[in-house]
Every structure is written in C-alpha cells, then in structure tokens.
Design a protein around this motif. Structure first.
Motif, PDB file in Angstrom:
ATOM      1  N   ASN B  11       0.806  -1.219   0.000  1.00  0.00           N
ATOM      2  CA  ASN B  11       0.000   0.000   0.000  1.00  0.00           C
ATOM      3  C   ASN B  11       0.843   1.275   0.000  1.00  0.00           C
ATOM      4  O   ASN B  11       0.699   2.137  -0.874  1.00  0.00           O
ATOM      5  CB  ASN B  11      -0.849  -0.044   1.274  1.00  0.00           C
ATOM      6  CG  ASN B  11      -2.242   0.434   1.025  1.00  0.00           C
ATOM      7  OD1 ASN B  11      -2.499   1.067   0.005  1.00  0.00           O
ATOM      8  ND2 ASN B  11      -3.118   0.163   1.961  1.00  0.00           N
ATOM      9  N   SER B 112      -5.275   3.942   2.308  1.00  0.00           N
ATOM     10  CA  SER B 112      -6.196   2.887   1.888  1.00  0.00           C
ATOM     11  C   SER B 112      -6.082   2.710   0.387  1.00  0.00           C
ATOM     12  O   SER B 112      -5.817   3.663  -0.343  1.00  0.00           O
ATOM     13  CB  SER B 112      -7.629   3.237   2.267  1.00  0.00           C
ATOM     14  OG  SER B 112      -7.771   3.229   3.668  1.00  0.00           O
ATOM     15  N   LYS B 113      -6.296   1.477  -0.050  1.00  0.00           N
ATOM     16  CA  LYS B 113      -6.120   1.161  -1.467  1.00  0.00           C
ATOM     17  C   LYS B 113      -7.002   2.007  -2.378  1.00  0.00           C
ATOM     18  O   LYS B 113      -6.588   2.459  -3.417  1.00  0.00           O
ATOM     19  CB  LYS B 113      -6.413  -0.338  -1.712  1.00  0.00           C
ATOM     20  CG  LYS B 113      -5.232  -1.227  -1.342  1.00  0.00           C
ATOM     21  CD  LYS B 113      -4.875  -2.196  -2.457  1.00  0.00           C
ATOM     22  CE  LYS B 113      -3.539  -2.876  -2.195  1.00  0.00           C
ATOM     23  NZ  LYS B 113      -3.620  -3.975  -1.233  1.00  0.00           N
TER      24      LYS B 113
END
Lengths: 253, 253
Positions: B11, B112-113
């Motif tokens: 990430n 966050s992705k």
C-alpha cells in the motif's frame, strides 16, 4: 416570517439565538434566561426575560435546557395549544407537557463555547406529533440548515448513542494521543493531517474498508510493543479492548 | 535531480511510487517487487525488477515492506555504503543492515487502497545517522510534502502509538456508530458533519476544551440509558471504559 422564542441560556441555546438573530425569514421574539445578563452579549435587554408570564406570542417555543429540566420548564409555561419543542438528543418527545403541541428540534453537532459553528451544515433532526406542526418546524430548520431530517424519538435515541462514540469518545482518543505525544516531546500537530484524513475517509469508504493498523493486520508483535510502551494501565485496557473489538470485526468479514 | 528507488509493492510503496513518478526534481529509477505484475498499473515493465542484483544506482533506496521483512530485505541488498531507509512507524533505524547508511522516511498517514492521497499534506518523519544523508532525505521529502519533521526512533515509536489511538481506534468507533445507526434505520450520513467538526475542533481547541457529552457532564442517567440501549456486551464494555477514562480526566482538571 416565522416567529421563534428560545427558552434557555446554555451552549446550544446561545448558538441558536445567534443563528436566529441573523437569519432572514425568522424573527427571534424573545429569549428566556433565569439570569438575563447571561445573554446580554447576544441580545438587547428588552428581548430577554426571566419571567414565564412575560413570554410573548411566537410560532415556536424552543426549550433548550438540560435534559433533567425539560419536563419542568414545559409545565411552567403559562400558555396552551402552542408548538413547544425541545432540543435534546436523549429525551423523548413525550417528556414535554401535554397542554401544548409537542415537537423536537435536535441539532446533531458538538457545540463548544469558544468555537463558532456554521449552522448550514448542522443536521437538524425534527419530530412532531402533528403534520402541520412538522411543516412549521421544517421551515424554521431549513432557514438555518441545509440538512434537515425527520427522525423519530427511537431513532434519535440511537443517533445520540452513536454520536457519543463518533464524537465524545473519539475526542477522548485524541486526548490520549495528545498525552502520548506530550510525554515524548513530539508536537501533536504532526498528527493533525492523520486525524483529518481519518475523518474524511469515512465519508467515502465504509468503516470496514477504511480500517488500517496493527489490530487489522493482526500484527501481534507491534500490538505487544504498544501495550508495553503505554505503561498506564487504563490506557493499556483501552488499547486491548479496542484491538480485540477490531479483530472480532475482521473475523466476521 | 535526486534519484530514488522503491523496494516493495504494498500500500505505502504504491502511494510512494505514484507520487515520485509525478514529482519534478525526483527521478524514480526503479521499483522492486517479488511479483512485478503487481506494479504494472503504475510503472512500465522495464522499471520493475524482482532481482536484487539488477537494482541500479540511486541516491536513496526506500524499503517499504512489512515490519517483519525490513531486516531481511536490507541484508539482501547486493551493494554497500548507500543510503537505505525504511518507511515504518514502529521499527527503529537500527533494524537496517549496517553495510549501508541508514535512515527512516516515515509517512504518517492512513493509506487505503481505494482512496487517493494528497501527499503535500502528509507529515514525513525523517531520521538518519549522518547529517549529509539527512539533507538528501529532506530534499526528497520536501519535493513531495510541505510537512517534514526530524523525528528520532524513540519519538517515532510514541507517534505510532498515538496514531493508533487517533486513527485506527477512532475509525473503529466510527464502525460502532455506523452499526448502531444501521440497526435502527438511521442513515449514517446524519453523523458526517459531527465527525468532521469533531476532527476540525481539535485543530483549534485542546482535547480537554473540546470534550463534550454525558461523560464530561457526569450525566449518569443518560450514561445508564446508553449502556442499556447498546445490549452488545463488548460495546457496553467500551462505553463504560471510555466514559470512566473521560471522567478521570475531568477530575484531574
């Protein structure tokens, strides 16, 4: 023009007095305060009373006092068949005295004395027993906010519980974070962007998608190090309980 | 022009690859990924390698892998006397292999992705053993962010603990709030302005000044109602523990 009077002089009452005073389409008739001088910075003397008998006619009377006092204040009003609402997140609509028409006007926001509020984005949760009354209350609400909701007493009760978690408890976690920083000579402002992003993320992702960190990753080594680092047993308990709760959610997914 | 290579494909590595690729003054030489295809949406094939022997010369090598793998990855690098840094909030600078010059490049943000990050407001916490290396790392950091801090390993450890409270645990409280809303058919978005304001307030007020709610007011009637309302014993425990902790702070003030 809709006429409104505010009964109360606390935090929420003062924010309402301020916003009504400057809103076109709303006339603030009066405010009631046991100690009129507490409102003199907001209103001229002749608009403040501490005598229920001197309350003039208004379309809506907004009782904004502590929960324990709402019932008593509503009983003491010397008139009947008027629209009387309270501003509480916890009290049911039924707590108001039945001689008047009842309603709720709950602003779902955290009001601090030293922080101005932009009312246009404060959600207003409305409830009445009568549909005509709802329309009046809705007009008052829409005059000051873009976010107006019809919320039942039962729904409001759950909202208030949820609000304690996402506001009061969240702020306490900021307190702990601040204390950890202070003790280790790190400026708390380093964390400001993280705090902002964490709040922002929840507007776009679900809480499950937004969850990150050692508990989510089940990174037991880091978790153990953090618990040891904290030393304070109360903070250790909070760390363990919230970590466990995050892991229980992850297991469910 | 400063040249940089990123080792890792998770990430944080991906967010770094994205921002370096579009930053003037920084040249992303290569990225290392065990599975090169995991980075093909970000980089052309010839810029990705899965062979340490094929790592080309760069001013800074940024190892962005899980904490447990940092030491091993740094050992496997086939060169020496280069500037090699990791991006971890928890690992000390000393975890890196001593054949190269060590540093830390810790972006303190929640990644966050599915959520783009504006890197210019991400605090970058830097540490090196050598002052000349610090200046190089500082240039890389300043090229992508306005918030660059010199933070020691000990300070970073405390920051990471604080970050768990103000981000990971806060997000879990959002999760609980969301669940309470869902169960009672209230849209969670009603709480969005409260969440935003709670985060915003902490930039202007101290956490003590910003604290509101039944625990702060010692409103035991509301507290008891909320605990009863929650039913779920784990959420009741969280409610009780955080309420107690807020009250302990209030007593100290």
């Amino acid at each position: 023009m809709i006429t409104v009077s505010v009964i109360g002089s606390g935090n929420v009452a003062q924010h309402l007095i301020k916003v009504f005073s400057k809103t076109t389409g709303i006339e603030l008739v009066q405010a009631f305060a046991r100690q009129p001088e507490s409102l003199l910075h907001l209103l001229p003397y002749e608009k403040i009373t501490n005598d229920y008998q001197k309350l003039q006619k208004a379309d809506v009377y907004i009782i904004s006092v502590t929960d324990n006092a709402i019932a008593e204040v509503s009983e003491q009003l010397p008139f009947k068949d008027q629209l009387v609402v309270h501003t509480s997140g916890t009290s049911a609509i039924s707590i108001l005295d039945s001689k008047n028409r009842k309603g709720v006007f709950y602003p779902l926001q955290t009001f601090s004395k030293n922080k101005e509020i932009n009312f246009s984005s404060v959600p207003l949760c409305l409830e009445t027993e009568d549909e005509t009354d709802f329309q009046v209350l809705e007009k008052v609400a829409q005059a000051i906010s873009e976010k107006v909701y019809r919320i039942s007493s039962e729904q409001r009760r759950s909202l208030h519980v949820a609000a304690v978690f996402v506001c009061n408890f969240v702020n306490h976690l900021y307190y702990i974070g601040n204390e950890v920083c202070d003790k280790n000579n790190v400026p708390f402002e380093v964390l400001h962007p993280l705090i902002r992003e964490t709040a922002q993320k929840i507007m776009e992702l679900s809480p499950e998608e937004a969850q990150t960190g050692p508990a989510k990753r089940n990174d037991t080594k880091t978790i153990d190090q953090h618990i040891e680092f904290l030393k304070d047993s109360k903070y250790q308990d909070i760390y363990k309980l919230l970590t466990q709760s995050i892991q229980d959610v992850s297991k469910k997914l």
